[in-house]
Design an enzyme around this catalytic site. Structure first.
Site, PDB file in Angstrom:
ATOM      1  N   HIS A  26       0.846  -1.198   0.000  1.00 46.58           N
ATOM      2  CA  HIS A  26       0.000   0.000   0.000  1.00 46.58           C
ATOM      3  C   HIS A  26       0.873   1.235   0.000  1.00 46.58           C
ATOM      4  O   HIS A  26       2.086   1.152   0.191  1.00 46.58           O
ATOM      5  CB  HIS A  26      -1.000  -0.022   1.158  1.00 46.58           C
ATOM      6  CG  HIS A  26      -0.394   0.098   2.532  1.00 46.58           C
ATOM      7  ND1 HIS A  26       0.434  -0.859   3.076  1.00 46.58           N
ATOM      8  CD2 HIS A  26      -0.483   1.072   3.477  1.00 46.58           C
ATOM      9  CE1 HIS A  26       0.804  -0.486   4.290  1.00 46.58           C
ATOM     10  NE2 HIS A  26       0.272   0.685   4.556  1.00 46.58           N
TER      11      HIS A  26
ATOM     12  N   HIS B 126       1.457   3.932   1.866  1.00 42.90           N
ATOM     13  CA  HIS B 126       2.020   4.693   2.993  1.00 42.90           C
ATOM     14  C   HIS B 126       3.549   4.814   2.899  1.00 42.90           C
ATOM     15  O   HIS B 126       4.235   3.870   2.511  1.00 42.90           O
ATOM     16  CB  HIS B 126       1.635   4.042   4.326  1.00 42.90           C
ATOM     17  CG  HIS B 126       0.231   4.388   4.743  1.00 42.90           C
ATOM     18  ND1 HIS B 126      -0.472   3.654   5.667  1.00 42.90           N
ATOM     19  CD2 HIS B 126      -0.595   5.390   4.352  1.00 42.90           C
ATOM     20  CE1 HIS B 126      -1.674   4.189   5.832  1.00 42.90           C
ATOM     21  NE2 HIS B 126      -1.775   5.244   5.038  1.00 42.90           N
TER      22      HIS B 126
ATOM     23  N   ASP C 203       5.929   4.815   5.040  1.00 47.66           N
ATOM     24  CA  ASP C 203       6.808   3.883   5.762  1.00 47.66           C
ATOM     25  C   ASP C 203       6.854   2.505   5.079  1.00 47.66           C
ATOM     26  O   ASP C 203       7.521   1.586   5.574  1.00 47.66           O
ATOM     27  CB  ASP C 203       6.422   3.776   7.253  1.00 47.66           C
ATOM     28  CG  ASP C 203       5.048   3.177   7.474  1.00 47.66           C
ATOM     29  OD1 ASP C 203       4.132   3.463   6.680  1.00 47.66           O
ATOM     30  OD2 ASP C 203       4.888   2.408   8.449  1.00 47.66           O
ATOM     31  N   HIS C 204       6.166   2.366   3.947  1.00 47.93           N
ATOM     32  CA  HIS C 204       6.225   1.135   3.144  1.00 47.93           C
ATOM     33  C   HIS C 204       6.821   1.370   1.754  1.00 47.93           C
ATOM     34  O   HIS C 204       7.117   0.421   1.041  1.00 47.93           O
ATOM     35  CB  HIS C 204       4.824   0.525   3.002  1.00 47.93           C
ATOM     36  CG  HIS C 204       4.255   0.081   4.312  1.00 47.93           C
ATOM     37  ND1 HIS C 204       4.070  -1.236   4.651  1.00 47.93           N
ATOM     38  CD2 HIS C 204       3.882   0.801   5.406  1.00 47.93           C
ATOM     39  CE1 HIS C 204       3.589  -1.315   5.878  1.00 47.93           C
ATOM     40  NE2 HIS C 204       3.461  -0.093   6.365  1.00 47.93           N
TER      41      HIS C 204
ATOM     42  N   HIS D 286      -7.405  -0.550   5.728  1.00 49.82           N
ATOM     43  CA  HIS D 286      -6.341   0.311   6.260  1.00 49.82           C
ATOM     44  C   HIS D 286      -6.122   1.463   5.273  1.00 49.82           C
ATOM     45  O   HIS D 286      -6.114   2.631   5.643  1.00 49.82           O
ATOM     46  CB  HIS D 286      -5.086  -0.521   6.444  1.00 49.82           C
ATOM     47  CG  HIS D 286      -3.869   0.251   6.872  1.00 49.82           C
ATOM     48  ND1 HIS D 286      -3.747   0.805   8.122  1.00 49.82           N
ATOM     49  CD2 HIS D 286      -2.731   0.575   6.201  1.00 49.82           C
ATOM     50  CE1 HIS D 286      -2.572   1.434   8.207  1.00 49.82           C
ATOM     51  NE2 HIS D 286      -1.941   1.310   7.053  1.00 49.82           N
TER      52      HIS D 286
ATOM     53  N   ASP E  61      -0.086  -3.857   6.406  1.00 47.42           N
ATOM     54  CA  ASP E  61      -0.735  -3.320   7.615  1.00 47.42           C
ATOM     55  C   ASP E  61      -2.191  -3.746   7.720  1.00 47.42           C
ATOM     56  O   ASP E  61      -3.016  -3.022   8.260  1.00 47.42           O
ATOM     57  CB  ASP E  61      -0.675  -1.780   7.605  1.00 47.42           C
ATOM     58  CG  ASP E  61       0.724  -1.244   7.853  1.00 47.42           C
ATOM     59  OD1 ASP E  61       1.627  -2.047   8.163  1.00 47.42           O
ATOM     60  OD2 ASP E  61       0.911  -0.023   7.745  1.00 47.42           O
TER      61      ASP E  61
ATOM     62  N   HIS F 253       4.895  -4.799  10.879  1.00 47.11           N
ATOM     63  CA  HIS F 253       5.280  -4.050  12.091  1.00 47.11           C
ATOM     64  C   HIS F 253       5.455  -4.979  13.291  1.00 47.11           C
ATOM     65  O   HIS F 253       4.785  -6.011  13.393  1.00 47.11           O
ATOM     66  CB  HIS F 253       4.197  -3.013  12.452  1.00 47.11           C
ATOM     67  CG  HIS F 253       4.170  -1.825  11.552  1.00 47.11           C
ATOM     68  ND1 HIS F 253       5.015  -0.743  11.727  1.00 47.11           N
ATOM     69  CD2 HIS F 253       3.406  -1.542  10.478  1.00 47.11           C
ATOM     70  CE1 HIS F 253       4.760   0.163  10.788  1.00 47.11           C
ATOM     71  NE2 HIS F 253       3.795  -0.293  10.009  1.00 47.11           N
TER      72      HIS F 253
HETATM   73 ZN    ZN Z   1       0.095   1.701   6.485  1.00 49.76          ZN
END
Ligand code: ZN
Length: 266
Positions: free
Chosen positions: A56, A58, A60-61, A113, A137, A175
């Site tokens: 996805h 985001h 942090d990915h 998410h 996530d 995570h």
């Molecule tokens: Zn995420």
């Protein structure tokens, strides 16, 4: 062909999964939010990057993709077709099949998410190893992702899709949230012996700074409250803690459970 999957730690609690087919020096990584830890492992182990899997959009990915592409210009970047992350070379849709790092993967659309969220499922049907699920996530060890873009119904349905995969598969989430998730799970189901024992083992692992993932789907089915909204004890606990109707559906129980967790600080 045996596959090795290992975690690369990033930021405070992200895991970038590195997938390597035995005997090959080419690897794939899932959700490289940062390039530096990936480049450092590749350099140290003399490996080269052939593909990236994005679950996805985001940051942090995805934050490391641009720099990784500068180092490995031919890298194939798989990601959701209907997402907002622009650097995708192979856009995929629900039920697409890909061959990556010696694995046959199937794409499973899991919105909730984020709207673009997908998971990658490796059945490994001709291997003695159990299957693998890279779910970003969406499903966490002992919990699930927050609902940022989708609806509780979407997230519930996405988790239900994952819950019907073979219980023996291993779940590779993105995570290290397991300990906090299980503290909440214990609050929801104080007499679930599997939750009590898992929290004990996870706390021990965290004291040694060891990863608590991957976990088996069967363990999630026994201990993850977000997969257990149909279980009487979970329902009872949600009804006692949240102001919702006793006639609530499993989806409404799930939505209230998610709100409860969002505000949980235990
Ligand atoms: Zn995420």
């Amino acid at each position: 062909m045996p596959i090795r999957v290992s975690p690369i730690s990033a930021f405070r609690d992200n895991y970038i999964w590195m997938i390597r087919e035995n005997g090959s020096n080419e690897v794939s990584v899932v959700d490289p939010g940062d390039s530096e830890p990936v480049l450092s492992v590749l350099r140290k182990e003399g490996l080269s990057l052939s593909s990236i899997l994005i679950t996805h959009h985001h940051a942090d990915h995805t934050g490391g993709v641009k720099t990784l592409l500068e180092h490995f210009p031919d890298v194939e970047i798989y990601g959701p077709r209907h997402g907002t992350f622009p650097i995708i070379t192979a856009a995929v849709l629900d039920q697409d099949r890909l061959h990556v790092a010696g694995m046959d993967l199937r794409v499973i659309q899991v919105p909730g998410h984020t709207l673009d969220h997908i998971a990658y499922y490796c059945e490994l049907s001709n291997s003695p190893a159990a299957g693998m699920l890279f779910c970003g996530d969406t499903l966490f060890a002992g919990g699930c992702g927050r609902i940022f873009e989708g609806t509780p119904t979407m997230m519930y349905n996405s988790l239900q899709k994952l819950a019907t995969l073979p219980p023996a598969i291993m779940v590779y989430c993105a995570h290290e949230y397991t300990q906090a998730n299980l503290r909440f799970a214990l609050c929801v189901e104080p007499s679930n012996a599997d939750v009590i024992e898992r929290l004990r083992q996870v706390s021990e692992a965290r004291n040694l700074e060891e990863p608590t993932v991957p976990s088996s789907l069967s363990m999630e089915l026994r201990t993850n409250p977000f997969l257990r909204c149909h279980i009487h004890a979970v329902r009872k606990s949600v009804l006692e803690s949240m102001a919702i109707s006793p006639a609530s559906s499993d989806i409404e129980i799930f939505a209230a459970l998610r709100r409860w967790k969002d505000n949980f600080s235990g």
